[in-house]
Design an enzyme around this catalytic site. Structure first.
Site, PDB file in Angstrom:
ATOM      1  N   HIS A  68      24.485  12.095  14.544  1.00 49.77           N
ATOM      2  CA  HIS A  68      25.499  12.515  13.582  1.00 49.77           C
ATOM      3  C   HIS A  68      25.897  13.984  13.792  1.00 49.77           C
ATOM      4  CE1 HIS A  68      21.756  13.581  11.343  1.00 49.77           C
ATOM      5  NE2 HIS A  68      22.492  14.553  10.832  1.00 49.77           N
ATOM      6  N   CYS A 157      43.621 -10.458  -2.269  1.00 49.69           N
ATOM      7  CA  CYS A 157      43.049 -11.273  -3.337  1.00 49.69           C
ATOM      8  C   CYS A 157      44.121 -11.966  -4.175  1.00 49.69           C
ATOM      9  CB  CYS A 157      42.187 -10.401  -4.239  1.00 49.69           C
ATOM     10  SG  CYS A 157      43.107  -9.050  -5.021  1.00 49.69           S
TER      11      CYS A 157
END
Length: 402
Positions: A68, A157
């Site tokens: 990271h 949706c």
């Protein structure tokens, strides 16, 4: 630009494949980080097949180096698309429980972060989600973070409303122009672009082939440099300009006629530090008929008047502003450029070789193309003579200004 594309758990995750490809085609270096949620919607190997390095949520713990940290140092821009409600919450509260959130915390101050939320309307409008976005923006108020509002429409949706991820083209068109550090104190740039229209009647009009692409590229470069940017564009100028509308420091005004453009310039010029006249302005105006002209009403000629000369008008108002003029010409000889510059002594005159391609069996040049032949002219001399991409032109112009 070195871009890390963070992909979160949203149905819009599948779009990230085209986004990574599109950014790569634009010449950016792209690496992808996929959250655990993103893996529910796509197979990460697809990025590998496209030649794009990708990393998974737990790769941070399987790497000899501190992954990271390495990725945070590498990137110039952390782009999170789509951003889920869960990741928004984690970012807001400084959690570092996966690779993406760890890179976010480890990134340098100069690294821009752009966040593109995508979720159900009610999740997006929920007070906690709104508070998380407000918290992120408050913490990074003086920093380098931008949250792009989602688009509205029919969601996966079935609900209708806010929450759709913006189109891939929109993200690609605006990514280089995102500069959260633009403030009210930033230098102000005013740009005119695109063709104006001279109506003859409600059906017919006179215009030219200018697309406004140059103005779009100028706006991107101006925003990139941290300038407040106001573009006054012909109504049919490229829709790429609309893709910049949500960005910090950007204003767009659409106009139709040359007179409309002059009025808009008059309102904005005094607040500007730099004026760039890249518009292909119609120099003719007609007394437009109220109804469609019938053939029996037509003669062999149309009466017209000269449209306002906006650049000449601006030079009469000029105080401390720097003014850049454009000359769209089929002949870029020294004599023609010098004559234009003598009449309108701008700080920089950009001569552009143009041809509509509609007559004399010639190819289209300059108008609605990605590159053109340019000559820079100032103080009686040609200072640059080259063919270049329109995307490269703005940097050449701004580099010559204070």
């Amino acid at each position: 630009m070195k871009i890390i594309l963070g992909v979160c758990g949203s149905i819009a995750a599948y779009k990230s494949i085209d986004l990574a490809r599109g950014l790569s085609k634009k010449g950016h270096e792209v690496k992808v980080i996929l959250t655990k949620g993103a893996l529910e919607f796509l197979k990460p190997e697809v990025f590998g097949y496209l030649g794009i390095d990708y990393f998974l949520s737990l790769d941070d713990f399987e790497n000899r180096n501190v992954l990271h940290i390495d990725l945070a140092k590498w990137c110039d821009h952390l782009l999170i698309y789509p951003t889920s409600a869960n990741t928004l919450a984690n970012l807001a509260f400084g959690k570092a429980d996966d690779l993406l959130t760890s890179v976010f915390l480890a990134k340098r101050d100069e690294t821009t972060t752009s966040i593109f939320p995508a979720m159900n309307t009610y999740m997006y409008r929920h007070p906690l989600t709104q508070e998380n976005m407000d918290l992120l923006q408050r913490i990074h108020k003086a920093g380098n973070l931008f949250i792009h509002p989602p688009a509205a429409g029919k969601l996966a949706c079935g609900d209708q409303g806010e929450g759709k991820a913006p189109s891939i083209d929109k993200v690609i068109n605006c990514i280089e122009a995102i500069n959260p550090k633009i403030t009210n104190e930033s230098k102000r740039v005013l740009i005119t672009t695109g063709a104006t229209i001279a109506p003859i009647d409600p059906v017919r009009f006179v215009t030219n082939s200018s697309s406004g692409k140059t103005g779009y590229e100028l706006a991107v470069e101006s925003l990139k440099r941290g300038y407040q940017t106001h573009v006054i564009a012909g109504k049919h100028a490229t829709s790429q300009l609309d893709d910049l509308l949500e960005l910090p420091g950007f204003t767009l005004t659409r106009v139709t006629t040359t007179t409309d453009m002059k009025t808009a310039v008059e309102k904005a010029f005094s607040q500007s530090d730099i004026y760039i006249s890249s518009a292909a302005i119609s120099d003719l105006e007609f007394e437009a008929h109220l109804g469609k002209m019938k053939k029996t009403q037509m003669s062999q000629s149309l009466e017209y008047k000269q449209a306002p000369d906006i650049l000449k008008y601006v030079l009469g108002l000029k105080k401390d502003q720097q003014v850049v003029g454009f000359a769209a010409e089929t002949d870029l000889s020294h004599d023609i450029l010098n004559e234009k510059w003598t009449r309108k002594p701008v700080d920089l005159l950009v001569g552009t070789q143009v041809h509509s391609g509609l007559c004399h069996d010639k190819e289209q040049q300059g108008f609605n193309t990605d590159q053109a032949h340019y000559k820079f002219f100032s103080d009686g001399a040609i200072t640059l003579d080259t063919v270049m991409l329109k995307s490269k032109l703005p940097a050449e112009i701004f580099n010559r200004l204070n």
